[in-house]
Design an enzyme around this catalytic site. Structure first.
Site, PDB file in Angstrom:
ATOM      1  N   LYS A 142       0.728  -1.155  -0.018  1.00 40.19           N
ATOM      2  CA  LYS A 142      -0.001   0.002  -0.082  1.00 40.19           C
ATOM      3  C   LYS A 142       0.779   1.171   0.001  1.00 40.19           C
ATOM      4  CE  LYS A 142      -2.086  -1.195   3.898  1.00 40.19           C
ATOM      5  NZ  LYS A 142      -1.229  -2.438   4.091  1.00 40.19           N
ATOM      6  N   THR A 143       1.793   1.223   0.773  1.00 34.47           N
ATOM      7  CA  THR A 143       2.574   2.643   1.276  1.00 34.47           C
ATOM      8  C   THR A 143       3.436   2.958  -0.147  1.00 34.47           C
ATOM      9  OG1 THR A 143       2.759   2.147   3.343  1.00 34.47           O
ATOM     10  CG2 THR A 143       4.477   3.559   2.618  1.00 34.47           C
TER      11      THR A 143
ATOM     12  N   GLU B 177      -3.446   6.376   1.634  1.00 31.50           N
ATOM     13  CA  GLU B 177      -3.443   4.610   1.893  1.00 31.50           C
ATOM     14  C   GLU B 177      -4.613   4.434   3.029  1.00 31.50           C
ATOM     15  OE1 GLU B 177      -0.429   2.065   4.400  1.00 31.50           O
ATOM     16  OE2 GLU B 177       0.432   3.688   3.378  1.00 31.50           O
TER      17      GLU B 177
END
Length: 468
Positions: free
Chosen positions: A120-121, A164
């Site tokens: 995700k990051t 996010e």
């Protein structure tokens, strides 16, 4: 939500303001003119950054910190017996979850939200970089320190937002993005979800939160995610990945120490034009990061961002802190800091290491959370057998109760049944410099893996190694 009315009398207090997610939202609200303060048990890099901006940060949690506050924001990490939370309830101060604030911010913006079990990051950071390159000037809230921003946040002036979406506490279902990006689904955070089927329901709800004129972008390489998206109610769906059936697919892949190199084939869909993009270069390494970059390319093409702007963004992208980060090169031994704490993440990290060296791959492993280590015990065994030498530390509890049956000694002994004399329990972190000196040779890669305080161990190493 009244919190967004910018009442000049409102003072918003964040309990746990030094957390990755909390610090970013606090910074965004502060930049928009809100009166922000907060507290945390530790004075970390996030609290120091917020203090420099002019945000008041109290060290420790106490009812006294809320004397002037009339709104409290908490994350799922804050326990019910927290003194600030108890005081707020007693004084009837409105309490909001972090996800409530994020959802309210998103409501007033064109938002791209990235969720998934892993990646995700980096994916959020790549999308933000591409939009920044194309002068969309987005505001970005990320669950990690982006090397370019040296922060978890980018403050933009447009109505575009890239966020996010944390899945650890189920709060992703509170978010309603214009564009939803799903990277993958694996068994993770079972302490909250209790079952894998329940976890998948949350991700499905997130995908279904996209409005009729929005789009869901997903990685086709993940079989469970692929099956899930087939049953979503939404019409606009675009896949990316390395598999042949992907709408946006990477081909001719080459990975070496200089970067990842590949071409991209884009199929014609109701939202995309047919296109072949050649000679993409990505500074971050590994097939998993190529997948992450394909998500960014897909978003870019939906927004009609040119190929040149995409390439420029990728060439400038410096990655995210603690994602296969080179800490030092000691006598030809590369020492790496990596956030991987789930078997799938560790698998990707070890595959990348194998691509970069034909020599030994040595792993210092700090299990993160007793619940995760117990639930995925056999999966950790399967992936960690692929290193040449393994040192296992005590479990980083992250506030969980100790499970006596889960120990580093037991895990190391069981790993030695798979491969003889290659796994050891780490008795003392102060022994690490001598372990590296005695066990590693030029050309080897030593990877420190985990989401706890293991990052401090590895970042303290360069000075300690100099003294040997």
């Amino acid at each position: 939500m009244k919190i967004l009315e910018k009442n000049i009398n409102n003072i918003i207090h964040f309990t746990g303001i030094g957390g990755i997610g909390m610090s970013g939202i606090a910074e965004v609200l502060f930049s928009q003119g809100y009166k922000i303060q907060g507290s945390d048990l530790l004075n970390n890099s996030n609290t120091k950054r917020l203090k420099k901006l002019g945000i008041k940060v109290f060290l420790g949690h106490s009812p006294r910190n809320l004397r002037k506050a009339n709104i409290l924001v908490i994350s799922s990490a804050i326990k019910k017996n927290n003194p600030e939370l108890k005081f707020a309830k007693k004084k009837k101060i409105p309490v909001y979850k972090r996800s409530d604030i994020l959802a309210s911010l998103m409501k007033y913006n064109e938002t791209i939200a990235v969720s998934g079990s892993h990646g995700k990051t980096t994916t959020t950071s790549l999308i933000s970089s591409v939009l920044e390159s194309a002068r969309f000037d987005p505001t970005t809230i990320i669950g990690g320190i982006v090397n370019k921003y040296k922060s978890t946040t980018r403050i933009g002036k447009s109505n575009w937002m890239v966020v996010e979406a944390d899945e650890s506490d189920g709060s992703l279902v509170d978010l309603f993005p214009k564009i939803a990006v799903l990277t993958n689904i694996n068994k993770e955070h079972m302490d909250f979800y209790k079952s894998y089927s329940n976890l998948k329901k949350y991700f499905l709800n997130f995908a279904n939160n996209v409005p009729f004129d929005g789009v869901t972008i997903y990685c086709k390489d993940n079989s469970d995610l692929n099956k899930l998206i087939l049953v979503t109610k939404k019409k606009n769906k675009i896949s990316y990945g390395l598999n042949k059936g992907s709408d946006v697919r990477a081909t001719n892949i080459l990975t070496n120490e200089k970067g990842s190199f590949f071409n991209i084939n884009i199929k014609k869909t109701n939202l995309l034009k047919k296109e072949i993009i050649k000679n993409i270069r990505l500074n971050v390494l590994g097939k998993h990061n190529i997948q992450n970059s394909l998500a960014a390319v897909t978003v870019a093409k939906i927004l009609n961002i040119s190929t040149n702007k995409i390439k420029q963004a990728f060439q400038k992208f410096k990655g995210v802190k603690r994602r296969f980060t080179l800490v030092c090169n000691f006598k030809g031994i590369k020492i790496i800091d990596d956030y991987a704490h789930h078997p799938e993440e560790i698998k990707a990290t070890l595959e990348l290491a194998r691509d970069l060296t034909s020599n030994k791959v040595i792993v210092i492993f700090q299990p993160h959370r007793y619940s995760r280590f117990k639930n995925l015990y056999n999966d950790f065994r399967k992936v960690l057998k692929n290193c040449d030498l393994l040192y296992v530390s005590d479990v980083y509890s992250a506030g969980e109760k100790k499970i006596k049956s889960i120990t580093k000694e037991k895990f190391a002994n069981e790993m030695n049944k798979i491969k003889k004399n290659y796994a050891y329990s780490l008795k003392n972190v102060n022994a690490l410099p001598k372990i590296i000196l005695n066990k590693a040779k030029k050309g080897d890669i030593v990877i420190f893996i985990g989401a706890g305080d293991i990052s401090k161990w590895v970042n303290d190493l360069p000075e300690k190694l100099k003294k040997l």
